[in-house]
Design a protein around this motif. Structure first.
Motif, PDB file in Angstrom:
ATOM      1  N   GLN A  23       0.829  -1.203   0.000  1.00 53.70           N
ATOM      2  CA  GLN A  23       0.000   0.000   0.000  1.00 53.70           C
ATOM      3  C   GLN A  23       0.864   1.254   0.000  1.00 53.70           C
ATOM      4  O   GLN A  23       0.575   2.223  -0.711  1.00 53.70           O
ATOM      5  N   ALA A  24       1.931   1.250   0.792  1.00 55.17           N
ATOM      6  CA  ALA A  24       2.807   2.424   0.880  1.00 55.17           C
ATOM      7  C   ALA A  24       3.539   2.653  -0.438  1.00 55.17           C
ATOM      8  O   ALA A  24       3.659   3.798  -0.908  1.00 55.17           O
ATOM      9  N   ARG A  25       4.053   1.576  -1.054  1.00 54.81           N
ATOM     10  CA  ARG A  25       4.760   1.711  -2.333  1.00 54.81           C
ATOM     11  C   ARG A  25       3.815   2.217  -3.413  1.00 54.81           C
ATOM     12  O   ARG A  25       4.182   3.067  -4.240  1.00 54.81           O
ATOM     13  N   ASN A  26       2.588   1.690  -3.426  1.00 52.37           N
ATOM     14  CA  ASN A  26       1.605   2.136  -4.408  1.00 52.37           C
ATOM     15  C   ASN A  26       1.260   3.615  -4.213  1.00 52.37           C
ATOM     16  O   ASN A  26       1.163   4.375  -5.177  1.00 52.37           O
ATOM     17  N   ALA A  27       1.072   4.027  -2.957  1.00 58.97           N
ATOM     18  CA  ALA A  27       0.737   5.421  -2.667  1.00 58.97           C
ATOM     19  C   ALA A  27       1.854   6.361  -3.114  1.00 58.97           C
ATOM     20  O   ALA A  27       1.593   7.435  -3.671  1.00 58.97           O
ATOM     21  N   GLU A  28       3.090   5.951  -2.876  1.00 57.51           N
ATOM     22  CA  GLU A  28       4.234   6.773  -3.285  1.00 57.51           C
ATOM     23  C   GLU A  28       4.273   6.931  -4.800  1.00 57.51           C
ATOM     24  O   GLU A  28       4.476   8.039  -5.326  1.00 57.51           O
ATOM     25  N   LEU A  29       4.055   5.835  -5.528  1.00 53.84           N
ATOM     26  CA  LEU A  29       4.064   5.887  -6.990  1.00 53.84           C
ATOM     27  C   LEU A  29       2.893   6.711  -7.513  1.00 53.84           C
ATOM     28  O   LEU A  29       3.041   7.514  -8.445  1.00 53.84           O
ATOM     29  N   ALA A  30       1.711   6.527  -6.920  1.00 61.71           N
ATOM     30  CA  ALA A  30       0.535   7.273  -7.359  1.00 61.71           C
ATOM     31  C   ALA A  30       0.704   8.769  -7.121  1.00 61.71           C
ATOM     32  O   ALA A  30       0.219   9.587  -7.910  1.00 61.71           O
ATOM     33  N   THR A  31       1.375   9.130  -6.064  1.00 59.80           N
ATOM     34  CA  THR A  31       1.631  10.545  -5.789  1.00 59.80           C
ATOM     35  C   THR A  31       2.616  11.125  -6.789  1.00 59.80           C
ATOM     36  O   THR A  31       2.448  12.243  -7.292  1.00 59.80           O
ATOM     37  N   ALA A  32       3.654  10.354  -7.105  1.00 56.28           N
ATOM     38  CA  ALA A  32       4.679  10.828  -8.043  1.00 56.28           C
ATOM     39  C   ALA A  32       4.152  10.882  -9.471  1.00 56.28           C
ATOM     40  O   ALA A  32       4.511  11.796 -10.237  1.00 56.28           O
ATOM     41  N   ARG A  48      -2.393   4.440 -14.644  1.00 51.26           N
ATOM     42  CA  ARG A  48      -3.495   3.535 -14.362  1.00 51.26           C
ATOM     43  C   ARG A  48      -3.012   2.396 -13.481  1.00 51.26           C
ATOM     44  O   ARG A  48      -1.812   2.104 -13.404  1.00 51.26           O
ATOM     45  N   ILE A  49      -3.954   1.699 -12.840  1.00 49.09           N
ATOM     46  CA  ILE A  49      -3.581   0.639 -11.908  1.00 49.09           C
ATOM     47  C   ILE A  49      -2.816  -0.486 -12.609  1.00 49.09           C
ATOM     48  O   ILE A  49      -1.884  -1.060 -12.039  1.00 49.09           O
ATOM     49  N   ARG A  50      -3.149  -0.769 -13.844  1.00 51.80           N
ATOM     50  CA  ARG A  50      -2.424  -1.805 -14.593  1.00 51.80           C
ATOM     51  C   ARG A  50      -0.956  -1.427 -14.732  1.00 51.80           C
ATOM     52  O   ARG A  50      -0.065  -2.271 -14.579  1.00 51.80           O
ATOM     53  N   ASP A  51      -0.701  -0.147 -15.011  1.00 51.63           N
ATOM     54  CA  ASP A  51       0.678   0.320 -15.176  1.00 51.63           C
ATOM     55  C   ASP A  51       1.399   0.403 -13.838  1.00 51.63           C
ATOM     56  O   ASP A  51       2.594   0.110 -13.745  1.00 51.63           O
ATOM     57  N   GLY A  99       6.093  -4.336  -9.846  1.00 51.25           N
ATOM     58  CA  GLY A  99       6.520  -5.730  -9.919  1.00 51.25           C
ATOM     59  C   GLY A  99       5.538  -6.708  -9.313  1.00 51.25           C
ATOM     60  O   GLY A  99       5.930  -7.790  -8.851  1.00 51.25           O
ATOM     61  N   VAL A 100       4.246  -6.345  -9.301  1.00 52.47           N
ATOM     62  CA  VAL A 100       3.199  -7.236  -8.799  1.00 52.47           C
ATOM     63  C   VAL A 100       2.093  -7.293  -9.842  1.00 52.47           C
ATOM     64  O   VAL A 100       2.130  -6.601 -10.859  1.00 52.47           O
ATOM     65  N   SER A 101       1.084  -8.108  -9.578  1.00 55.23           N
ATOM     66  CA  SER A 101      -0.051  -8.173 -10.485  1.00 55.23           C
ATOM     67  C   SER A 101      -1.101  -7.140 -10.076  1.00 55.23           C
ATOM     68  O   SER A 101      -1.135  -6.674  -8.929  1.00 55.23           O
ATOM     69  N   GLU A 102      -1.976  -6.804 -11.028  1.00 53.79           N
ATOM     70  CA  GLU A 102      -3.070  -5.885 -10.707  1.00 53.79           C
ATOM     71  C   GLU A 102      -3.994  -6.485  -9.650  1.00 53.79           C
ATOM     72  O   GLU A 102      -4.481  -5.774  -8.765  1.00 53.79           O
ATOM     73  N   ALA A 103      -4.230  -7.791  -9.710  1.00 52.95           N
ATOM     74  CA  ALA A 103      -5.089  -8.435  -8.720  1.00 52.95           C
ATOM     75  C   ALA A 103      -4.523  -8.277  -7.312  1.00 52.95           C
ATOM     76  O   ALA A 103      -5.270  -8.108  -6.342  1.00 52.95           O
ATOM     77  N   GLU A 104      -3.198  -8.322  -7.170  1.00 49.64           N
ATOM     78  CA  GLU A 104      -2.579  -8.145  -5.857  1.00 49.64           C
ATOM     79  C   GLU A 104      -2.786  -6.725  -5.332  1.00 49.64           C
ATOM     80  O   GLU A 104      -3.030  -6.522  -4.137  1.00 49.64           O
ATOM     81  N   LEU A 105      -2.703  -5.730  -6.214  1.00 53.77           N
ATOM     82  CA  LEU A 105      -2.975  -4.356  -5.794  1.00 53.77           C
ATOM     83  C   LEU A 105      -4.423  -4.195  -5.357  1.00 53.77           C
ATOM     84  O   LEU A 105      -4.709  -3.526  -4.363  1.00 53.77           O
ATOM     85  N   VAL A 106      -5.341  -4.813  -6.101  1.00 52.69           N
ATOM     86  CA  VAL A 106      -6.757  -4.729  -5.750  1.00 52.69           C
ATOM     87  C   VAL A 106      -7.009  -5.421  -4.405  1.00 52.69           C
ATOM     88  O   VAL A 106      -7.647  -4.864  -3.509  1.00 52.69           O
ATOM     89  N   ALA A 107      -6.490  -6.624  -4.260  1.00 51.35           N
ATOM     90  CA  ALA A 107      -6.734  -7.383  -3.029  1.00 51.35           C
ATOM     91  C   ALA A 107      -6.138  -6.688  -1.809  1.00 51.35           C
ATOM     92  O   ALA A 107      -6.692  -6.761  -0.707  1.00 51.35           O
ATOM     93  N   ALA A 108      -5.005  -6.005  -2.002  1.00 45.41           N
ATOM     94  CA  ALA A 108      -4.368  -5.280  -0.899  1.00 45.41           C
ATOM     95  C   ALA A 108      -5.002  -3.919  -0.672  1.00 45.41           C
ATOM     96  O   ALA A 108      -4.566  -3.180   0.214  1.00 45.41           O
ATOM     97  N   GLU A 109      -6.019  -3.612  -1.459  1.00 42.34           N
ATOM     98  CA  GLU A 109      -6.755  -2.350  -1.340  1.00 42.34           C
ATOM     99  C   GLU A 109      -5.825  -1.146  -1.416  1.00 42.34           C
ATOM    100  O   GLU A 109      -5.813  -0.275  -0.566  1.00 42.34           O
ATOM    101  N   CYS A 110      -5.062  -1.133  -2.495  1.00 42.38           N
ATOM    102  CA  CYS A 110      -4.112  -0.053  -2.731  1.00 42.38           C
ATOM    103  C   CYS A 110      -4.820   1.108  -3.429  1.00 42.38           C
ATOM    104  O   CYS A 110      -5.006   1.120  -4.643  1.00 42.38           O
TER     105      CYS A 110
END
Length: 359
Positions: free
Chosen positions: A17-26, A31-34, A40-51
Motif C-alpha cells: 500500500q505504501a509503495r503504491n501510494a508513493e508511486l501514485a503521488t509521483a 493507471r492501476i495496470r501500469d 513488480g506485482v499483479s493488478e489483482a494483488e494491488l486490488v486485493a491489498a486495497e491499494c
C-alpha cells in the motif's frame, strides 16, 4: 510447471500500500495496470491489498465459481463492460443478456454486450470501489485483469449490493498468483502449400483457429504463408484510415478486442474520433475504444472463404506477434459481407484479394 507465490502477510500488505501510494503521488496519471507493472506485482494483488481503493473478494462454492458469478451479471441492468489487452481498451455500455456461461467456453449474445469467454484461465473476482465508482472485476491466474463491469447511473445498485453480499469472502487475503504457460506455436508453417489448401477449404471464419492448431503455427506465421491474395500487409495507419472512412460514410463495423480470457465485440457505426498523444480513440455514447498506435508493429488485411462468400478483416499486431484488435464489416451468419466494407479493405491493399476474383 506453474508456481504459486506465497500470500502476503499484514506487513507485506502495508508495504505494498505504501509503495503504491508513493508511486501514485509521483505519477498520478498512471493507471492501476501500469502501477502494478512498475511495482513488480499483479493488478489483482494491488486490488486485493486495497491499494488506493476498497475491495471485497467474491467467491462461489461451486465447481465453476467464475461461471457462477458471471451468470449473475444480468441482474445489474445497464452497465459498462470493459475488456482490454496491453495496447487496446474496449468499453461497451449495455446489459448482459443471453448469457451462456456453464462450461469452459461461454458467450454473451446481447444486442449491446457481445462476448466470447474462455474461463480456463479465470481465477479471481473482486467487487471494487475506486473513488466512488463501483465495479465487478475478474482476473486470470496470473492476476491480470480479464474483464471489468462498471456500474453506471442506469445500473441496479440494489442488485449489485445483493450480489456482493451473496458471494463476499470472509476476511482479507492476497490472491495466489500462478504463471500461465505460453503457447508452443511455431512462428512459421512447415508446409505453406498445405496451409493454403486448408485455408481455401474453410466454410466459416471460426474454422481459422482449428487451422492454426492443425499446423501448430502462430497467427502471423499463417498470414505470411497463405499468399498475398489471402493475407497481405498494409500501412500501419490503416486503422485510422478505415475509421475515418467508416465514420464519414456511416458504415457499420465490428471491433474485436481480447486477451487470453475474453473477446469483446462492438457492432455498429462509429462517429466521434479523437487522437490523444499515442492513443487513437473512439468516443461514442455507448462505445469507447482506446488504441495505442505506437504499439502497432503490423497491420494485415485478411481474406477468408465462407459459405456466405468471402469475409475480410483488418488485423493489427504488436511487436511480439500478439493480436491487438481485429475489424470486420458488420454481418450475421447467413449474410454476405457488406460491399462498402469490402471496397474499403480493397482500397488499403496493393495487390488484389482472392475475393475480388469472384462476382
Amino acid at each position: 510447471m506453474n508456481t504459486a507465490t506465497p500470500t502476503l502477510d499484514r506487513h507485506d500488505r502495508a508495504e505494498l500500500q505504501a509503495r503504491n501510494a508513493e508511486l501514485a503521488t509521483a505519477e498520478p496519471r498512471l493507471r492501476i495496470r501500469d502501477r502494478a507493472q512498475r511495482l513488480g506485482v499483479s493488478e489483482a494483488e494491488l486490488v486485493a491489498a486495497e491499494c488506493g481503493l476498497s475491495a471485497v473478494e467474491l467467491v462461489a462454492n461451486s465447481e465453476r465459481p467464475m461461471q457462477t458469478l458471471f451468470n449473475e451479471l444480468g441482474t445489474l441492468g445497464r452497465v459498462m463492460a470493459l475488456s482490454r489487452n496491453d495496447w487496446c481498451v474496449h468499453e461497451r455500455h449495455g446489459s448482459y443478456e443471453d448469457i451462456k456461461a456453464e462450461g469452459p467456453v461461454g458467450l454473451v449474445l446481447g444486442p449491446d454486450i457481445d462476448l466470447r469467454l474462455f474461463f480456463t484461465c479465470w481465477q479471481h473476482c473482486y467487487a471494487v470501489t475506486d473513488n466512488g465508482r463501483r465495479s465487478i472485476q475478474f482476473f486470470d491466474r496470473e492476476g491480470v485483469a480479464v474483464h471489468k463491469v462498471f456500474l453506471t447511473e442506469h445500473s441496479d445498485e440494489a442488485a449489485y449490493d445483493a450480489l456482493v453480499a451473496r458471494y463476499a469472502a470472509r476476511g482479507k487475503r492476497q490472491p495466489v498468483i500462478e504463471a500461465i504457460a505460453a503457447g508452443n506455436e511455431l512462428p512459421d508453417v512447415a508446409d505453406a502449400a498445405a496451409l493454403r489448401e486448408a485455408w481455401l477449404a474453410m466454410t466459416d471464419t471460426h474454422q481459422f483457429f482449428p487451422l492454426l492448431r492443425k499446423f501448430n503455427v502462430a497467427r502471423l506465421g499463417a498470414l505470411r504463408a497463405a499468399g498475398r491474395d489471402l493475407a497481405q500487409p498494409v500501412a500501419s495507419d490503416a486503422v485510422e484510415t478505415m475509421l475515418h472512412s467508416a465514420a464519414a460514410s456511416g458504415l457499420s463495423i465490428m471491433c474485436f478486442v481480447g486477451n487470453r480470457g475474453i473477446v469483446q465485440i462492438h457492432s455498429g457505426p462509429v462517429s466521434k474520433l479523437l487522437r490523444t498523444g499515442p492513443w487513437f480513440n473512439v468516443l461514442d455514447p455507448d462505445f469507447n475504444l482506446h488504441l495505442n498506435t505506437e504499439a502497432i508493429a503490423e497491420c494485415w488485411v485478411v481474406n477468408k472463404p465462407t459459405s456466405d462468400g468471402w469475409v475480410t478483416s483488418l488485423e493489427v499486431y504488436a511487436a511480439d506477434g500478439e493480436l491487438i484488435v481485429q475489424w470486420f464489416g458488420e454481418r450475421k451468419p447467413g449474410k454476405p459481407e457488406l460491399s462498402g466494407w469490402r471496397d474499403l479493405m480493397v482500397s488499403l491493399c496493393a495487390t488484389p484479394l482472392a475475393g475480388e476474383r469472384l462476382p
